[in-house]
Motif scaffolding. Structure first.
Motif, PDB file in Angstrom:
ATOM      1  N   GLU A 287      -9.211  -8.250  -0.084  1.00  0.00           N
ATOM      2  CA  GLU A 287     -10.262  -7.423  -0.671  1.00  0.00           C
ATOM      3  C   GLU A 287     -11.228  -6.972   0.412  1.00  0.00           C
TER       4      GLU A 287
ATOM      5  N   SER B 120      -7.302  -3.666   6.882  1.00  0.00           N
ATOM      6  CA  SER B 120      -6.707  -4.992   6.882  1.00  0.00           C
ATOM      7  C   SER B 120      -5.894  -5.308   8.130  1.00  0.00           C
TER       8      SER B 120
ATOM      9  N   LYS C 178      -9.462  -3.264  -3.257  1.00  0.00           N
ATOM     10  CA  LYS C 178      -8.301  -3.878  -3.909  1.00  0.00           C
ATOM     11  C   LYS C 178      -8.426  -3.794  -5.426  1.00  0.00           C
TER      12      LYS C 178
ATOM     13  N   LEU D  11      -2.690  -8.764  -1.195  1.00  0.00           N
ATOM     14  CA  LEU D  11      -3.605  -7.836  -0.536  1.00  0.00           C
ATOM     15  C   LEU D  11      -5.009  -8.427  -0.400  1.00  0.00           C
TER      16      LEU D  11
ATOM     17  N   TYR E 160      -7.802  -0.271  -6.539  1.00  0.00           N
ATOM     18  CA  TYR E 160      -6.387   0.037  -6.310  1.00  0.00           C
ATOM     19  C   TYR E 160      -5.523  -0.525  -7.432  1.00  0.00           C
TER      20      TYR E 160
ATOM     21  N   SER F 174       0.475  -7.185  -5.221  1.00  0.00           N
ATOM     22  CA  SER F 174      -0.768  -6.725  -4.603  1.00  0.00           C
ATOM     23  C   SER F 174      -1.910  -7.677  -4.935  1.00  0.00           C
ATOM     24  N   HIS F 175      -1.934  -8.157  -6.174  1.00  0.00           N
ATOM     25  CA  HIS F 175      -2.970  -9.104  -6.592  1.00  0.00           C
ATOM     26  C   HIS F 175      -2.913 -10.385  -5.759  1.00  0.00           C
TER      27      HIS F 175
ATOM     28  N   ILE G 165      -7.248   0.283   2.435  1.00  0.00           N
ATOM     29  CA  ILE G 165      -6.845  -1.126   2.535  1.00  0.00           C
ATOM     30  C   ILE G 165      -5.986  -1.346   3.770  1.00  0.00           C
TER      31      ILE G 165
ATOM     32  N   THR H  22       0.837  -1.209   0.000  1.00  0.00           N
ATOM     33  CA  THR H  22       0.000   0.000   0.000  1.00  0.00           C
ATOM     34  C   THR H  22       0.871   1.258   0.000  1.00  0.00           C
TER      35      THR H  22
END
Length: 456
Positions: A187, A126, A75, A185, A78, A181-182, A122, A15
């Motif tokens: 959602e 999170s 997410k 991170l 982002y 990130s995919h 996020i 992030t």
């Protein structure tokens, strides 16, 4: 337990990378402006849109980007924002003229307008509460690092390669951030807001048209088209305000402005950043044109100003809690204004760089103090349910302040100076410093109307 620690670290890093990318792009271009102007053989009036197009687009789309993230997933938005930003960076690097570059910068801003709020959302959502404060401190610190690294990195790239590479470097960072990130991170979604694209068009067209009219009014012999455009866009702006009053789901809830603290805090924020961005646009060019330094040295010469922002900000936050928003915001606006005015007095007496570095540090201290104080004042003036909107409105005032401040500085520069030679540039720059100093001091009128809240 170990896995949770690793995931928390990954969330903070990923992030923060998005925030860093959006922040550094607004700074890295500052030391490349002269190279871009010489490459494309353009005027200062046209050059200002490298900054203004970026700021206006982010300000106009910020609340829409936040609403999209809350509705379809933070997410997802982002990742899309970083992808748009990265692709637009390639377009910036490949631009063959200033119009293509400005359009590419606007597309960059479309991505950037969601990267900062979504990365913060996020991160906040999170992480557990016991490490959230520390994580947000790291996130803010990495974003602040962009203020230091940006001008120096931009100067180094222009001095050793070419200005196009200030955009090419976003490609590997963007790809790496999107990939990890995919995977890593989580959602999340929030409260859905109804999107109103009519309001979006109104605020975008009106703001861009007004700023364009201001920038063009001093450069054309016939002012008919410019005046008509400016007045028409002013009418659209008024229509936007009327629609906010009538609709049940306003982009900018006008009820918030019933609070004098909220209103005065945002106006003072507008003036604070109008002053700062006016200097930010011209100061690197002053080093390059008048003092004949290379871009790398120009970036390093900005450090007393930009580094102060990062060093003082944490202490400024504590000072706000201890002494209250009104005192710290007023002192900050005063120091910034006095710092810019002192540059003229000291530099005209001696040509020593120290004569400029010390006032720059004073101005940087002022910005570092006033920024957190005004932000806290604005957000503390609203009910918790409006915090998201209030934060967006605060950033809109900050970004529009930067755009208007840049435009006003260009107007003043053209009236009192020019780019024909270094002496004309110096005269124009002196006029800009006087103007921006006065703008910052004017903010004191509004900061004095804030409420003083102290930590008990």
């Amino acid at each position: 337990m170990q896995e949770k620690t690793v995931n928390s670290s990954a969330i903070i890093i990923l992030t923060s990378l998005g925030f860093f990318m959006s922040m550094i792009d607004s700074m890295i271009v500052t030391t490349a402006t002269t190279a871009i102007r010489n490459n494309f053989q353009i005027s200062v009036n046209l050059l200002q849109w490298l900054l203004n197009s970026y700021n206006i687009t982010i300000a106009a789309l910020l609340l829409v980007g936040v609403s999209l993230g809350e509705k379809i997933g933070r997410k997802k938005v982002y990742l899309v924002g970083i992808a748009i930003f990265t692709i637009a960076s390639i377009c910036c690097a490949l631009s063959n003229n200033i119009i293509e570059l400005i359009i590419s910068r606007m597309i960059q801003a479309v991505g950037a307008c969601v990267m900062t709020p979504m990365s913060m959302a996020i991160l906040t959502h999170s992480l557990p509460a016991n490490i959230r404060g520390k994580a947000l401190g790291i996130w803010s610190g990495i974003g602040g690092l962009a203020l230091i690294v940006g001008p120096v990195l931009g100067g180094f790239i222009v001095a050793t390669l070419s200005w196009q590479w200030i955009f090419w470097i976003n490609l590997p960072i963007g790809i790496i951030t999107i990939y990890f990130s995919h995977i890593l991170l989580p959602e999340s979604k929030g409260k859905e807001d109804k999107l109103n694209f009519t309001d979006l068009l109104l605020i975008t067209i009106s703001s861009a048209g007004i700023i364009w009219s201001l920038s063009e009014i001093t450069t054309q012999t016939s002012h008919v088209i410019t005046t008509i455009t400016g007045l028409s866009c002013l009418v659209l702006g008024i229509l936007f305000i009327i629609r906010q009053k009538m609709t049940t789901t306003p982009m900018i809830p006008l009820i918030l402005f019933h609070s004098k603290v909220f209103t005065n805090g945002n106006i003072a924020t507008f003036l604070l950043y109008a002053s700062m961005f006016g200097v930010l646009f011209f100061l690197p060019q002053y080093f390059l044109v008048f003092e004949k330094t290379n871009p790398l040295i120009a970036g390093l010469q900005l450090l007393p100003w930009t580094a102060t922002l990062v060093v003082i900000a944490p202490f400024a936050g504590n000072a706000v809690d201890k002494f209250g928003e009104k005192i710290i915001a007023t002192l900050g606006l005063f120091l910034q204004g006095i710092g810019y005015l002192l540059i003229i007095l000291l530099v005209n007496v001696t040509n020593s760089y120290i004569a400029m570095a010390i006032p720059l540090m004073i101005a940087g201290m002022g910005l570092s103090m006033a920024g957190p104080a005004l932000q806290k004042s604005v957000l503390s003036a609203v009910e918790p349910i409006y915090l998201g909107k209030a934060s967006g409105i605060y950033n809109i005032f900050r970004l529009f302040g930067g755009a208007i401040g840049t435009t006003i500085s260009v107007i003043i520069f053209n009236i009192f100076g020019g780019i024909t030679n270094s002496i004309a540039f110096a005269h124009g720059f002196d006029a800009v410093l006087i103007t921006t100093g006065v703008i910052s001091l004017l903010g004191i009128v509004f900061s004095l109307k804030l409420t003083t809240r102290r930590k008990l």
